[in-house]
Design an enzyme around this catalytic site. Structure first.
Site, PDB file in Angstrom:
ATOM      1  N   ARG A 134      -0.274  -9.003   9.980  1.00 15.22           N
ATOM      2  CA  ARG A 134       0.063  -9.269  11.381  1.00 15.22           C
ATOM      3  C   ARG A 134      -0.789  -8.435  12.329  1.00 15.22           C
ATOM      4  NH1 ARG A 134       6.155  -7.597  10.083  1.00 15.22           N
ATOM      5  NH2 ARG A 134       5.427  -8.353   8.059  1.00 15.22           N
ATOM      6  N   LYS A 144       1.583  -0.262  -2.474  1.00 15.17           N
ATOM      7  CA  LYS A 144       2.378  -1.192  -3.280  1.00 15.17           C
ATOM      8  C   LYS A 144       2.504  -0.652  -4.707  1.00 15.17           C
ATOM      9  CE  LYS A 144       0.892  -5.551  -1.127  1.00 15.17           C
ATOM     10  NZ  LYS A 144       2.176  -6.007  -0.584  1.00 15.17           N
TER      11      LYS A 144
HETATM   12  N1  BES Z   1       0.106  -9.698   1.583  1.00 19.40           N
HETATM   13  C1  BES Z   1       1.462  -9.293   1.647  1.00 19.40           C
HETATM   14  C2  BES Z   1       2.430 -10.464   1.483  1.00 19.40           C
HETATM   15  C3  BES Z   1       2.442 -11.120   0.128  1.00 19.40           C
HETATM   16  C4  BES Z   1       3.315 -10.690  -0.861  1.00 19.40           C
HETATM   17  C5  BES Z   1       1.619 -12.188  -0.136  1.00 19.40           C
HETATM   18  C6  BES Z   1       3.330 -11.306  -2.094  1.00 19.40           C
HETATM   19  C7  BES Z   1       1.633 -12.823  -1.374  1.00 19.40           C
HETATM   20  C8  BES Z   1       2.485 -12.376  -2.354  1.00 19.40           C
HETATM   21  C9  BES Z   1       1.734  -8.634   3.000  1.00 19.40           C
HETATM   22  O1  BES Z   1       0.681  -7.957   3.572  1.00 19.40           O
HETATM   23  C10 BES Z   1       2.810  -7.642   2.782  1.00 19.40           C
HETATM   24  O2  BES Z   1       2.574  -6.693   2.081  1.00 19.40           O
HETATM   25  N2  BES Z   1       3.964  -7.859   3.384  1.00 19.40           N
HETATM   26  C11 BES Z   1       5.056  -6.972   3.254  1.00 19.40           C
HETATM   27  C12 BES Z   1       5.657  -6.791   4.611  1.00 19.40           C
HETATM   28  C13 BES Z   1       6.672  -5.680   4.688  1.00 19.40           C
HETATM   29  C14 BES Z   1       6.016  -4.344   4.481  1.00 19.40           C
HETATM   30  C15 BES Z   1       7.346  -5.735   6.035  1.00 19.40           C
HETATM   31  C16 BES Z   1       6.036  -7.614   2.290  1.00 19.40           C
HETATM   32  O3  BES Z   1       6.214  -8.821   2.310  1.00 19.40           O
HETATM   33  O4  BES Z   1       6.613  -6.873   1.503  1.00 19.40           O
HETATM   34 MN    MN Z   2       0.544  -5.953   2.888  1.00 14.30          MN
END
Ligand code: BES
Ligand code: MN
Ligand code: ZN
Length: 493
Positions: free
Chosen positions: A348, A274
């Site tokens: 997931r 990230k």
């Molecule tokens: N933990 C994150 C989702 C999240 C984002 C929670 C912001 C709280 C605040 C999750 O693991 C994630 O990174 N999801 C990705 C999925 C994508 C790579 C398909 C996302 O939402 O960008």
């Molecule tokens: Mn994530």
């Protein structure tokens, strides 16, 4: 904060602050009118001058200067007459407790209107007051926070015992303690709040009649072939944990319910790293797990007539030399294979194990909570959680419990149209969909691991963490989901 129930004559009570809840209508009648007369019109004049219309969450403070024994009168807005719901009472309780702290009141009275002296209203007011007092101060060297009121007295007009009201106060106390535990777990810095820390906290807080905690370490997780949890954990120095909590009431329970919470103790994204800004709050990524632990911790005292299984797969998601790579394939316990296209879609992957495992127990329903997708925040913002379910009754019940709890859930579709998006060329499915409908494709992925049982998935990515102070919760972990689940469980008798 202590919450007491007492018979109170509002014009005669000696207290630092007398809180009087009002709607736009009752603002001009009843107790508000009597108080205005007692204060020689000063209250009415101030209402006019400040244009106070009893909006929900608003308040108006008046010093009495000896015109009556109470030092201050606080009008607390509930909103429009007959539109007020339980959550307005919760907010009113929170506002009253906050304002009492502002005038350094040691003790305050919250006057319940004669027609509102019921269990649900009393419970909501008490819960709001207790929740508003939450602070996370462990890491403050000088805690110069505002003062807090020590006791809130809920004033009734009738005398005598009321079992229902006393019980409601007790329930509020349990619920607030469960929420505050979940908040603490989320707020704890991620290098402290590791998977093993989470399991220790679960073991420490989930005690009592009928409640057992079992923690699986890496060996057992390997034995049980929890492939998703192991894959995500590959890039970490911290060992994973799989937390297993079970509450069993005495006798034959009415229902068996499985609760599953995402326990990513820090989400860096893994090799699909990230950007820094997106990582700042990623200690929140175990909020689903924290909510489940919070709920489980009060079940011996709440004593629902249901067997409740709580599962929390826990690990951080980090990118060291052993980390899983985009293109890797995971083989799951139910035979399904998953191609990992993005290591940041890790939630997931670990929930899949837990859903498959929970399904084997043949529960009446399973509910998972997860800070799963940024896409859900785009769709619903920070106030609402996304609700996905394969069962209309369960979805309806959750929405209703959420409304009373002040936790808004909005149902989104498990749209079969997007199943195509998670097909893989190499494995059965892949862990990301296309560039749109991200909350839905994540839910569809989870559904692949759900057997024929009523199931609901709450995507709490938005409401799990407050970006700024709110009346019932300071900035940080909110404990979202705890009150909804407790409402659902306490309804099973
Ligand atoms: N933990 C994150 C989702 C999240 C984002 C929670 C912001 C709280 C605040 C999750 O693991 C994630 O990174 N999801 C990705 C999925 C994508 C790579 C398909 C996302 O939402 O960008
Ligand atoms: Mn994530
Ligand atoms: Zn995550």
């Amino acid at each position: 904060m202590e919450i007491k129930l007492r018979e109170i004559a509002p014009l005669r009570v000696r207290t630092a602050l007398l809180a009087v809840p009002v709607t736009d209508k009752s603002l001009k009648e009843g107790l508000a009118r009597r108080l205005d007369r007692q204060l020689k019109g000063e209250l009415g004049a101030l209402v006019k001058k400040s244009r106070f219309v009893a909006r929900r969450g608003s308040s108006l403070l008046v010093a009495t200067h000896g015109a009556m024994p109470a030092g201050h009168v606080l009008l607390v807005g509930l909103g429009k007459h007959e539109e007020e719901g339980l959550h307005d009472w919760r907010v009113a309780g929170a506002v009253a407790a906050k304002e009492a702290g502002r005038v350094w009141a040691d003790e305050a009275v919250f006057m319940l209107p004669p027609d509102q002296q019921t269990g649900p209203v009393v419970g909501a007011v008490a819960e709001g007051a207790l929740l508003s007092a939450y602070r996370f101060t462990r890491y403050r060297s000088n805690d110069n926070q505002k003062s807090r009121v020590r006791a809130l007295i809920l004033g009734r007009t009738a005398s005598g015992r009321s079992v229902a009201l006393t019980r409601a106060v007790k329930k509020a106390r349990l619920s607030a303690s469960a929420v505050c535990l979940a908040r603490d777990l989320v707020n704890e810095p991620p290098s402290t709040a590791t998977a093993s820390y989470l399991s220790e906290q679960a073991a420490a807080h989930c005690r009592g009649e009928g409640l057992k905690v079992e923690v699986w370490g890496k060996k057992k997780i390997e034995q049980m072939k929890l492939a998703g949890l192991l894959a995500v954990n590959q890039g970490s120095r911290e060992e994973p944990r799989f937390i297993h909590m079970r509450y069993k009431p005495e006798g034959r329970p009415q229902k068996k319910i499985a609760l599953i919470g995402k326990g990513i103790t820090f989400d860096s994204g893994g090799l699909s790293l990230k950007p820094p800004r997106s990582m700042e709050t990623m200690k929140l990524d175990m909020a689903g797990g924290a909510a489940v632990i919070g709920v489980m911790s009060v079940l011996p005292e709440l004593a629902p007539n249901a067997e409740v299984l709580g599962l929390v797969p826990a690990t951080d998601n980090l990118p060291d030399g052993g980390a899983q790579k985009p293109g890797d394939v995971i083989r799951y316990l139910n035979g399904k294979t998953v191609e990992v296209m993005n290591t940041d879609a890790e939630g997931r992957l670990i929930l899949a194990d837990a859903l498959a495992l929970a399904g084997r127990e043949k529960p009446d329903c399973m509910i998972n909570l997860a800070t799963l997708t940024g896409a859900c925040i785009v769709a619903l913002g920070n106030e609402l959680a996304g609700l996905f379910s394969n069962d209309g009754d369960l979805a309806g019940k959750l929405i209703e419990c959420g409304r009373d709890a002040g936790e808004s859930l909005w149902r989104l579709p498990l749209a079969a149209e997007y199943r195509e998006d998670i097909k893989s060329h190499v494995a059965d499915i892949k862990n990301v969909g296309g560039s749109s409908a991200g909350a839905i494709t994540a839910a569809l992925f989870l559904q692949e691991f759900v057997s024929e049982v009523p199931w609901a998935h709450l995507d709490i990515a938005g409401p799990a963490f407050a970006g700024k102070d709110q009346v019932t919760c300071p900035k940080g972990g909110t404990g979202f989901g705890v009150r909804t689940l407790l409402n659902l469980l306490s309804g099973i008798q």
